[in-house]
Design a protein around this motif. Structure first.
Motif, PDB file in Angstrom:
ATOM      1  N   GLN A  29      51.937  41.477   3.121  1.00  0.00           N
ATOM      2  CA  GLN A  29      50.902  40.686   3.783  1.00  0.00           C
ATOM      3  C   GLN A  29      50.830  39.278   3.202  1.00  0.00           C
ATOM      4  OE1 GLN A  29      47.707  43.448   3.028  1.00  0.00           O
ATOM      5  NE2 GLN A  29      47.607  44.079   5.184  1.00  0.00           N
ATOM      6  N   GLU A  33      51.534  35.955   5.359  1.00  0.00           N
ATOM      7  CA  GLU A  33      50.531  34.878   5.428  1.00  0.00           C
ATOM      8  C   GLU A  33      51.144  33.532   5.028  1.00  0.00           C
ATOM      9  OE1 GLU A  33      47.487  34.605   6.564  1.00  0.00           O
ATOM     10  OE2 GLU A  33      46.937  36.711   6.851  1.00  0.00           O
ATOM     11  N   LEU A  36      53.228  32.297   8.026  1.00  0.00           N
ATOM     12  CA  LEU A  36      52.478  32.058   9.263  1.00  0.00           C
ATOM     13  C   LEU A  36      52.347  30.574   9.613  1.00  0.00           C
ATOM     14  CD1 LEU A  36      50.836  33.325  11.600  1.00  0.00           C
ATOM     15  CD2 LEU A  36      48.851  33.299  10.077  1.00  0.00           C
ATOM     16  N   ILE A  88      49.477  40.415  11.259  1.00  0.00           N
ATOM     17  CA  ILE A  88      49.582  38.973  10.987  1.00  0.00           C
ATOM     18  C   ILE A  88      50.473  38.318  12.040  1.00  0.00           C
ATOM     19  CG2 ILE A  88      50.402  37.241   9.326  1.00  0.00           C
ATOM     20  CD1 ILE A  88      49.446  39.227   7.112  1.00  0.00           C
ATOM     21  N   ARG A  91      48.980  36.875  15.089  1.00  0.00           N
ATOM     22  CA  ARG A  91      48.251  35.616  14.941  1.00  0.00           C
ATOM     23  C   ARG A  91      49.151  34.379  15.025  1.00  0.00           C
ATOM     24  NH1 ARG A  91      45.988  37.022   9.480  1.00  0.00           N
ATOM     25  NH2 ARG A  91      46.059  34.763   9.231  1.00  0.00           N
TER      26      ARG A  91
END
Length: 160
Positions: A29, A33, A36, A88, A91
């Motif tokens: 994760q 992130e 992203l 994630i 997004r």
């Protein structure tokens, strides 16, 4: 009775330790992130280059290359984010904003970038990818490093 108390006490300590470890983000994760914003920047940069291509005709071919390459960057980054964490990855397409502020000019309507804005955005994207590559490890670090090098090359060679 004493043995039973020790076993129950040890069980509570183990359960509390496991519970405490699960409260933070996993390494996957954390990596997703970090990637992203790179995927979002790649999407925004590609859109800006596509928007500029018909308006800045002397750079149309170069802007097409930039748009194609940044689209491929976005795809590769999104694939890696998806592999790491699908929540994630969902997004990625949320509010893809350009890496640099967009400045309207007399020839460019509000909301579109100039060639200088795109150069600035690409330079910022390359820097962000470089920083991510330094902080990550494994394939994700290599991917971010490749995106950084490619984006720097787009600025220097295609738009230089």
């Amino acid at each position: 009775m004493l043995r039973g108390g020790l076993v129950i006490g040890a069980g509570v300590v183990v359960a509390a330790t496991v519970s405490a470890c699960e409260s933070g983000p996993t390494p996957n994760q954390t990596t997703a992130e970090a990637l992203l914003p790179l995927a979002r920047s790649a999407d925004a940069d590609a859109a800006a280059a596509r928007d500029l291509a018909p308006r800045v005709t002397e750079y149309s071919a170069a802007l097409t290359v930039v748009a194609d390459q940044r689209t491929r960057h976005a795809q590769a980054l999104t694939a890696e984010i998806t592999r790491l964490d699908q929540d994630i990855a969902a997004r990625v397409s949320e509010t893809a904003s350009p890496s640099a502020p967009v400045t309207p000019t007399p020839t460019a309507p509000a909301g579109t970038a100039t060639l200088d804005d795109l150069r600035t955005a690409l330079t910022s994207s390359a820097k962000s990818a470089r920083q991510a590559a330094i902080s990550l490890s494994g394939y994700s670090a290599g991917l971010a490093g490749s995106v950084s090098a490619s984006t720097t090359t787009l600025v220097e060679v295609q738009l230089g």
